[in-house]
Design a protein around this motif. Structure first.
Motif, short mmCIF file in Angstrom:
data_model
loop_
_atom_site.label_atom_id
_atom_site.label_comp_id
_atom_site.label_asym_id
_atom_site.label_seq_id
_atom_site.Cartn_x
_atom_site.Cartn_y
_atom_site.Cartn_z
N ARG A 116 -7.67 3.71 -4.79
CA ARG A 116 -8.70 4.05 -3.80
C ARG A 116 -9.10 2.85 -2.94
NH1 ARG A 116 -10.91 6.68 -8.40
NH2 ARG A 116 -10.68 8.96 -8.33
N GLU A 117 -9.43 1.71 -3.58
CA GLU A 117 -9.92 0.54 -2.85
C GLU A 117 -8.84 -0.53 -2.77
OE1 GLU A 117 -12.83 0.21 -1.39
OE2 GLU A 117 -13.71 2.11 -2.07
N SER A 150 0.86 -1.17 0.00
CA SER A 150 0.00 0.00 0.00
C SER A 150 0.90 1.22 0.00
CB SER A 150 -0.92 0.01 1.23
OG SER A 150 -0.20 0.38 2.39
N THR A 151 0.53 2.23 -0.77
CA THR A 151 1.36 3.43 -0.85
C THR A 151 0.48 4.66 -0.91
OG1 THR A 151 3.20 4.47 -2.04
CG2 THR A 151 1.50 3.43 -3.38
N VAL A 152 1.01 5.78 -0.46
CA VAL A 152 0.29 7.04 -0.42
C VAL A 152 0.88 7.97 -1.48
CG1 VAL A 152 -0.31 9.06 0.97
CG2 VAL A 152 -0.24 6.80 2.04
N PHE A 153 0.03 8.47 -2.36
CA PHE A 153 0.45 9.45 -3.37
C PHE A 153 0.12 10.84 -2.83
CE2 PHE A 153 -0.63 5.63 -5.86
CZ PHE A 153 0.58 5.43 -6.50
N VAL A 206 -0.62 10.14 -8.84
CA VAL A 206 -1.55 9.04 -9.13
C VAL A 206 -1.56 8.75 -10.63
CG1 VAL A 206 -3.95 8.26 -9.01
CG2 VAL A 206 -2.98 9.61 -7.14
N VAL A 207 -1.63 9.82 -11.43
CA VAL A 207 -1.68 9.66 -12.89
C VAL A 207 -0.40 9.00 -13.41
CG1 VAL A 207 -1.84 10.88 -15.09
CG2 VAL A 207 -3.21 11.64 -13.14
N ILE A 208 0.75 9.51 -12.98
CA ILE A 208 2.02 8.94 -13.44
C ILE A 208 2.19 7.52 -12.92
CG2 ILE A 208 4.53 9.22 -13.39
CD1 ILE A 208 4.09 12.22 -13.11
N VAL A 266 -8.43 3.33 2.77
CA VAL A 266 -9.19 3.67 1.58
C VAL A 266 -9.11 5.18 1.38
CG1 VAL A 266 -11.47 3.66 0.50
CG2 VAL A 266 -10.77 1.73 1.92
N GLY A 267 -8.94 5.65 0.14
CA GLY A 267 -8.88 7.08 -0.10
C GLY A 267 -8.43 7.39 -1.51
N ASP A 268 -8.65 8.65 -1.92
CA ASP A 268 -8.29 9.05 -3.27
C ASP A 268 -6.79 9.04 -3.53
OD1 ASP A 268 -10.94 9.42 -3.92
OD2 ASP A 268 -10.95 11.56 -3.43
N ASN A 269 -5.99 9.15 -2.46
CA ASN A 269 -4.53 9.18 -2.63
C ASN A 269 -3.88 7.85 -2.24
OD1 ASN A 269 -5.09 9.44 0.11
ND2 ASN A 269 -3.25 10.68 0.50
#
Length: 300
Positions: free
Chosen positions: A203-204, A166-169, A175-177, A216-219
């Motif tokens: 996200r999931e 799991s990683t945090v952007f 996220v795009v890259i 869970v989250g957008d980043n």
């Protein structure tokens, strides 16, 4: 793409210099070096008790307690033997080298010292690779909080080992890259049938972590590696561990490099546009001015 070094060059160069000076008969110098590595890891190279003939290499990992639950202490004893000593205060593992007793396999000793972080990580992978090789299933999933807000999951089945990062952007651009890089890993499997399967979910968490408290989250992103026996057998597992334990750092390193490259190209293109605009600026025409009597003059 650039593969990050799995060893720590500062450890190797510092220790190698001390051993070479000792072999040359030079007077030993004091060493006191503290430096950081990826994943919040901290190193310390020093002379214990101010004894210049001894060099101690120590490492501190915030998640070492979790690695101990998977046999980290036993693996380090197997690799380092008598060099492994009681850790100094504030650190998890310490290696002690005597400059008055240099081993004949000096290069190998120095290299293994530089691999200290990798060997700490290796314990959890070796444990689950062995589970898969022995056909064990149903063993509890390994959970390593290798960074703040980021977790490593390892699970063994009869025919495969699943590793999930799991990683945090931090930025939306990351996220795009990151998705572009993950797509390249999927394409790479078409070129090489021996490559592990790589899955990416945004996200999931993936289905393997459905019943857990995974973030869970957008980043948030999850990268899943499905390792088969050809990746986990004794002949290839060392290389697998070398590559997979640095994957998170590898991914974010290349995301940062890609952003730096894009910014460089944008600045270069902006400079080109400014040059075009400057060339397109119309010149001011000089108008001829005359007096009532018809004489011409120029304004000063």
């Amino acid at each position: 793409m650039i593969l990050l070094e799995i060893n720590n060059r500062i450890v190797e160069e510092t220790l190698s210099l001390k051993l070479e000076n000792a072999l040359a008969g030079n007077k030993p110098d004091t060493v006191e070096v503290t430096f950081a590595d990826f994943d919040g890891v901290l190193y310390h190279i020093s002379n214990p008790n101010a004894d210049k003939t001894k060099v101690m290499v120590s490492i501190a990992l915030k998640f070492y307690k979790e690695l101990q639950d998977h046999g980290a202490d036993e693996l380090l004893k197997r690799v380092y033997g008598s060099y492994l000593v009681a850790p100094e205060s504030g650190y998890n593992v310490s290696l002690l080298f005597d400059l008055d007793s240099i081993p004949p396999n000096k290069a190998e000793v120095v290299h293994q010292a530089g691999m200290l972080k990798r060997n700490c990580f290796a314990s959890v992978f070796e444990k689950y690779f062995n589970f898969q090789q022995e056909g064990k299933e149903g063993e509890s999933r390994a959970l390593i909080h290798y960074r703040e807000d980021e977790t490593l999951y390892v699970e063994a089945k009869k025919d495969r080992v699943t590793v999930v990062f799991s990683t945090v952007f931090k930025d939306d651009d990351d996220v795009v890259i990151g998705k572009v890089f993950m797509q390249e890993f999927k394409e790479g499997r078409r070129a090489s049938h021996t490559a592990p399967q790589v899955l990416f979910s945004h996200r999931e968490p993936p289905l393997e972590l459905k019943d857990t408290d995974a973030a869970v989250g957008d980043n948030i992103g999850y990268i899943t590696f499905v390792l088969f026996p050809r990746h986990t057998n004794p002949a290839t597992r060392d290389n697998t561990i070398n590559l997979i334990h640095t994957f998170r750092d590898y991914l974010h390193y290349h995301i940062k490099c890609s952003k730096a490259y894009i910014h460089t190209r944008m600045r270069a293109k902006t400079s080109d546009f400014l040059k075009v605009l400057n060339r397109a600026r119309p010149e001011i025409e000089k108008k001829e001015m005359k007096t009532m009597s018809g004489k011409t003059f120029s304004a000063r």
